[in-house]
Design a protein around this motif. Sequence first.
Motif, short mmCIF file in Angstrom:
data_model
loop_
_atom_site.label_atom_id
_atom_site.label_comp_id
_atom_site.label_asym_id
_atom_site.label_seq_id
_atom_site.Cartn_x
_atom_site.Cartn_y
_atom_site.Cartn_z
N GLU A 65 55.75 52.19 26.47
CA GLU A 65 56.63 51.08 26.06
C GLU A 65 56.90 51.25 24.57
O GLU A 65 56.04 50.98 23.74
CB GLU A 65 55.97 49.74 26.35
N ARG A 66 58.10 51.72 24.26
CA ARG A 66 58.42 52.12 22.88
C ARG A 66 59.26 51.07 22.16
O ARG A 66 60.22 50.52 22.71
CB ARG A 66 59.14 53.47 22.88
N HIS A 67 58.88 50.82 20.93
CA HIS A 67 59.59 49.91 20.02
C HIS A 67 59.78 50.65 18.70
O HIS A 67 59.08 50.39 17.73
CB HIS A 67 58.78 48.64 19.80
N LEU B 283 47.84 58.63 19.40
CA LEU B 283 48.42 58.45 18.06
C LEU B 283 49.76 59.16 17.95
O LEU B 283 50.68 58.66 17.27
CB LEU B 283 47.44 58.97 17.00
N TRP B 284 49.90 60.31 18.58
CA TRP B 284 51.18 61.02 18.59
C TRP B 284 52.26 60.13 19.21
O TRP B 284 53.38 60.04 18.70
CB TRP B 284 51.05 62.32 19.36
N ALA B 285 51.91 59.45 20.30
CA ALA B 285 52.88 58.56 20.95
C ALA B 285 53.17 57.34 20.10
O ALA B 285 54.32 56.87 20.04
CB ALA B 285 52.36 58.14 22.33
N ALA C 83 55.53 54.03 20.35
CA ALA C 83 54.82 53.47 21.51
C ALA C 83 53.88 52.37 21.03
O ALA C 83 53.03 52.60 20.16
CB ALA C 83 54.05 54.56 22.25
N VAL C 84 54.03 51.19 21.61
CA VAL C 84 53.16 50.07 21.29
C VAL C 84 52.18 49.82 22.43
O VAL C 84 50.99 49.62 22.20
CB VAL C 84 54.00 48.80 21.02
N THR C 85 52.68 49.88 23.67
CA THR C 85 51.87 49.58 24.84
C THR C 85 51.86 50.78 25.77
O THR C 85 52.88 51.44 25.96
CB THR C 85 52.42 48.34 25.59
N PHE C 86 50.70 51.01 26.39
CA PHE C 86 50.53 52.15 27.30
C PHE C 86 50.33 51.61 28.73
O PHE C 86 49.45 50.79 28.97
CB PHE C 86 49.34 53.00 26.87
N HIS C 87 51.16 52.12 29.65
CA HIS C 87 51.15 51.66 31.04
C HIS C 87 50.80 52.85 31.95
O HIS C 87 51.68 53.54 32.46
CB HIS C 87 52.52 51.11 31.43
#
Length: 340
Positions: A58-60, A107-109, A114-118
Motif C-alpha cells: 500500500e503505497r503513499h 525498508l527498500w519498499a 510503502a506504508v502498509t504491508f498486506h
Amino acid sequence: MAGEVVELRVGDRTVRVSHPDKLYFPEPGYTKLDLVQYYLAVGEGITRALGNRPTTLERHPDGIGGESFFQKHAPKHLPDWIPTARVTFPSGRSADEICPTEIAAVLWAVNLGAVTFHPWPVRRDDTDHPDELRIDLDPQPGTDYADAVRAAHELRAVLDEHGLRGWPKTSGGRGLHVFVPIVPGWTFTEVRRAVIACGRELERRMPERVTVAWWKEERGKRIFVDYNQAARDRTIACAYSVRSRPRAPVSAPLRWEEVDDVVPRDFDIKTMPVRYAEVGDVHADMEGERFGLESLLDLARRDERDRGLGDLPYPPEYPKMPGEPKRVQPSRAKRTPPRG
C-alpha cells in the motif's frame, strides 16, 4: 535534508532512503525517515510476519495526504536479492509479487512510499494453499473495540473447542484480527468455508453482538466476521504494519491476557518500538505451530446438512462461485419484480 539521501547499512545490504524529510504523517509531523526507523526498530517482528509471503504494497509516495495505490506487481528495478512469487487472482490473471525475507526488503519498499504491508496467507513455495486462517472482527457503526474484544474472547473459546489456537492483534483501526497457523493442505475455498463455519458458530453464541451477514443493511450494531478476507487475493495488514491514518497507528500483536487492557490508540510508530524493546515479538511462537481444519470443516458440513446453511456471497468483483447464493442485496431483491 531536502534532496539528500540517507544510506543505511542493514545486515549485508545498503538501503538508500531518498527525500528522508518528506512529510508522511502531517498531523504528528512524521517523515519518511521516521517510518523507516520505525520498521527498523521492529525489524525481526515485521520480517516474521511477512515471512516469505507474496505481499501487496500500500503505497503513499507523497504521504498519507496524497494519492495512494495498492501495488500487486513487483515494483520496477527490484533488487535481485528480493525474491518474488507468482500469485493467481480470481480473474485468472497472475502477477509476481515481492516476498520479503529480510528487513532490508521492507525498508527498500518503504523508500518507494510503502506504508502498509498486506501479505497473502501463503508462502512463496506454495501459493495455492494458505498456511494461516485469518479471522477479521470488524466493528460496524455503533460498535467499537470493546465490542470486538467481547467477540474475540468467545472466538477464542470456539477455536479451542475445535483444537485450534489463535493469536490476536489490533487491526490498527477499531477491530481485532485473530490468526491461526494451519497446515498448508487446504484450498482458499476450504479455508474460507472454515472461517464461515467459525463465524456462524460465534453468531449463534452471540446473536445480538456478532453477525456474518454480508449485506450492510442486515448487520446492525454488531461485530461483522468478515469471512471474505479469507478469499483468494484478499489480504489483511500484517502485524507491525503502519496504517495510513492521521496518527500513524500500527497493527499491534497482543497476548490474550492484554486484549482487555489496551486500546488501539496505544500503538503507533513511536510507542511500538518502546514496547518491542521491552517484550519483543509476542507472536514469535506462531512459527512453531500448525493446526488442522478438519473439525471446522466438519462443522461447515453439519451446518449445511442440518441447518441448510451453505455458502455465503463473495465480493462483487469475484466470478460466480459454485454453490454461492445470489449476490442480490435483500432490500433490492424484495422490490425487484420477477421477469415475465
